[in-house]
Design an enzyme around this catalytic site. Structure first.
Site, PDB file in Angstrom:
ATOM      1  N   LYS A  53       0.860  -1.285  -0.209  1.00 45.83           N
ATOM      2  CA  LYS A  53       0.082  -0.460  -0.219  1.00 45.83           C
ATOM      3  C   LYS A  53       0.658   1.436  -0.182  1.00 45.83           C
ATOM      4  O   LYS A  53       0.302   2.192  -0.528  1.00 45.83           O
ATOM      5  CB  LYS A  53      -1.244  -0.345   1.459  1.00 45.83           C
ATOM      6  CG  LYS A  53      -2.229  -0.771   1.475  1.00 45.83           C
ATOM      7  CD  LYS A  53      -2.649  -1.058   2.088  1.00 45.83           C
ATOM      8  CE  LYS A  53      -3.221  -2.360   1.876  1.00 45.83           C
ATOM      9  NZ  LYS A  53      -4.758  -3.018   3.674  1.00 45.83           N
ATOM     10  N   GLN A  97      -4.242  -1.410   9.373  1.00 45.83           N
ATOM     11  CA  GLN A  97      -4.388  -2.618   9.245  1.00 45.83           C
ATOM     12  C   GLN A  97      -4.973  -3.438  10.337  1.00 45.83           C
ATOM     13  O   GLN A  97      -4.413  -3.588  11.611  1.00 45.83           O
ATOM     14  CB  GLN A  97      -3.178  -2.884   8.491  1.00 45.83           C
ATOM     15  CG  GLN A  97      -2.864  -4.037   8.431  1.00 45.83           C
ATOM     16  CD  GLN A  97      -2.907  -4.537   6.563  1.00 45.83           C
ATOM     17  OE1 GLN A  97      -3.205  -3.761   5.824  1.00 45.83           O
ATOM     18  NE2 GLN A  97      -4.130  -5.495   6.151  1.00 45.83           N
ATOM     19  N   ASP A 120     -11.355   3.363   4.792  1.00 44.13           N
ATOM     20  CA  ASP A 120     -11.494   1.505   4.218  1.00 44.13           C
ATOM     21  C   ASP A 120     -12.876   1.748   4.298  1.00 44.13           C
ATOM     22  O   ASP A 120     -12.887   0.917   3.383  1.00 44.13           O
ATOM     23  CB  ASP A 120     -10.271   0.780   5.269  1.00 44.13           C
ATOM     24  CG  ASP A 120     -10.133  -0.569   4.818  1.00 44.13           C
ATOM     25  OD1 ASP A 120      -9.112  -0.199   3.847  1.00 44.13           O
ATOM     26  OD2 ASP A 120      -8.790  -0.625   5.910  1.00 44.13           O
TER      27      ASP A 120
END
Ligand code: NDP
Length: 305
Positions: A53, A97, A120
């Site tokens: 990412k 994460q 997200d």
């Protein structure tokens, strides 16, 4: 044989567009879209995702920051890090994460991320906006990538019967909500199936588009789909394979060889949905940056007048 929907090629095309837009945005505002990733602990798979990412953000000419904390980080400390990023004007998108270690209340951390920086798309405020059909919402990345793939490969879901197999909060449910929205990438008729669905094959045989998001190889076989179906395989399953030099390989949830004989189009694993997910993270970060910079400009205008 089915056409292959090439997720790597589509992702590269969209990342090129995002990079150009990010550079234009920088010229106009002096701001680079900023993405912060937060990793707690040393799980190798999570570490690899976070690195990918960060690399993708750098390649798109974003500002990226990777924060790695020890596995025994207390909940309050992680909360403090998230609050610091919420207040940081260089950061427009925050990604924590998952999974998080057990001493941490995962839901509380996801809710602590500012909805404006929730790239997200997991914050309950954004989930709610998605459910009421808000076009402007930051949508979860994997479902958004699937919709983008369908549209760009010429398989617009509009008016089609889409059967989504899997009802997780990360893939199945938000995908169903996106497909139900009015407008681009939406307007589908959606069935969501799961482990308690009585006759899965009867559902999938009726589908124009099947999306498999289960986490079990060979869940969708040739007998379960109709001729001309479009198949999106989200599954990512590591299976033993002594013939591979690593001793394993990655497969999806679909019997690729069988289904590709009757399908009109299919995504491979790897090289299908996976590359699109990170691409949508970049798109959400750019969009979040645009809104935050515009919002700050408005706020300054109010103060100045
Ligand atoms: P979850 O385990 O959270 O959800 C799986 C879903 O599949 C559940 O709704 C479950 O039903 C359903 N299911 C399980 N067995 C069956 C069955 N026999 N028939 C029908 N439905 C079944 O998984 P995720 O949604 O998080 O992920 C799904 C897959 O996608 C995984 O392989 C994951 O690795 C992959 N993935 C890939 C991504 C990418 O970028 N390529 C991103 C995210 C996920 P129930 O709810 O009843 O338990």
């Amino acid at each position: 044989m089915a056409d292959i929907i090439d997720g790597r090629a589509l992702a590269a095309e969209i990342r090129g567009e995002i990079r150009e837009e990010a550079e234009r945005f920088h010229e106009e505002t002096g701001v680079r879209p900023g993405l912060a990733t937060v990793l707690v602990g040393a799980d190798p798979a999570s570490d690899q995702y976070v690195r990918m990412k960060g690399k993708a953000a750098d390649a798109a000419s974003f500002h990226s920051r990777q924060i790695t904390l020890p596995g025994d980080t207390p909940h309050e400390q992680l909360l403090g890090v998230v609050q610091g990023l919420n207040a940081d004007p260089e950061i427009h998108g925050i990604l924590v994460q998952l999974p998080l270690p057990e001493q941490i209340d995962e839901d509380a951390i996801l809710e602590a991320v500012s909805p404006a920086k929730d790239v997200d798309g997991f914050h309950p405020v954004n989930v709610g906006r998605l459910a009421i059909g808000d076009d402007e919402v930051l949508a979860p990345c994997t479902p958004a990538g699937i919709v983008e793939m369908l549209v760009r490969s010429g398989h617009d879901p509009k008016g089609k019967h889409v059967v989504v197999v899997g009802r997780s909060n990360i893939v199945g449910k938000p995908l169903a909500l996106l497909l139900l929205r009015k407008g681009r990438g939406g307007d589908a008729t959606v069935t969501v199936a799961h482990s308690r669905t009585a006759d899965l094959a009867a559902m999938t045989r009726d589908a124009d588009i099947v999306v498999a998001a289960v986490g079990r190889p060979n869940t969708i076989t040739r007998e379960m789909v109709k001729e001309g179906v479009v198949v999106i395989d989200v599954g990512s399953n590591r299976i033993d394979d002594p013939s591979d030099e690593r001793g394993y390989r990655w497969v999806g949830d679909v019997d690729y060889d069988g289904v590709s004989r009757v399908a009109a189009a299919i995504t491979p694993v790897p090289g299908g949905v996976g590359p699109m997910t990170i691409t949508m993270l970049l798109r959400n970060t750019l969009e979040a940056a645009r809104r935050q910079v515009a919002g700050a400009g408005l706020a300054e205008g109010v103060v100045a007048s």
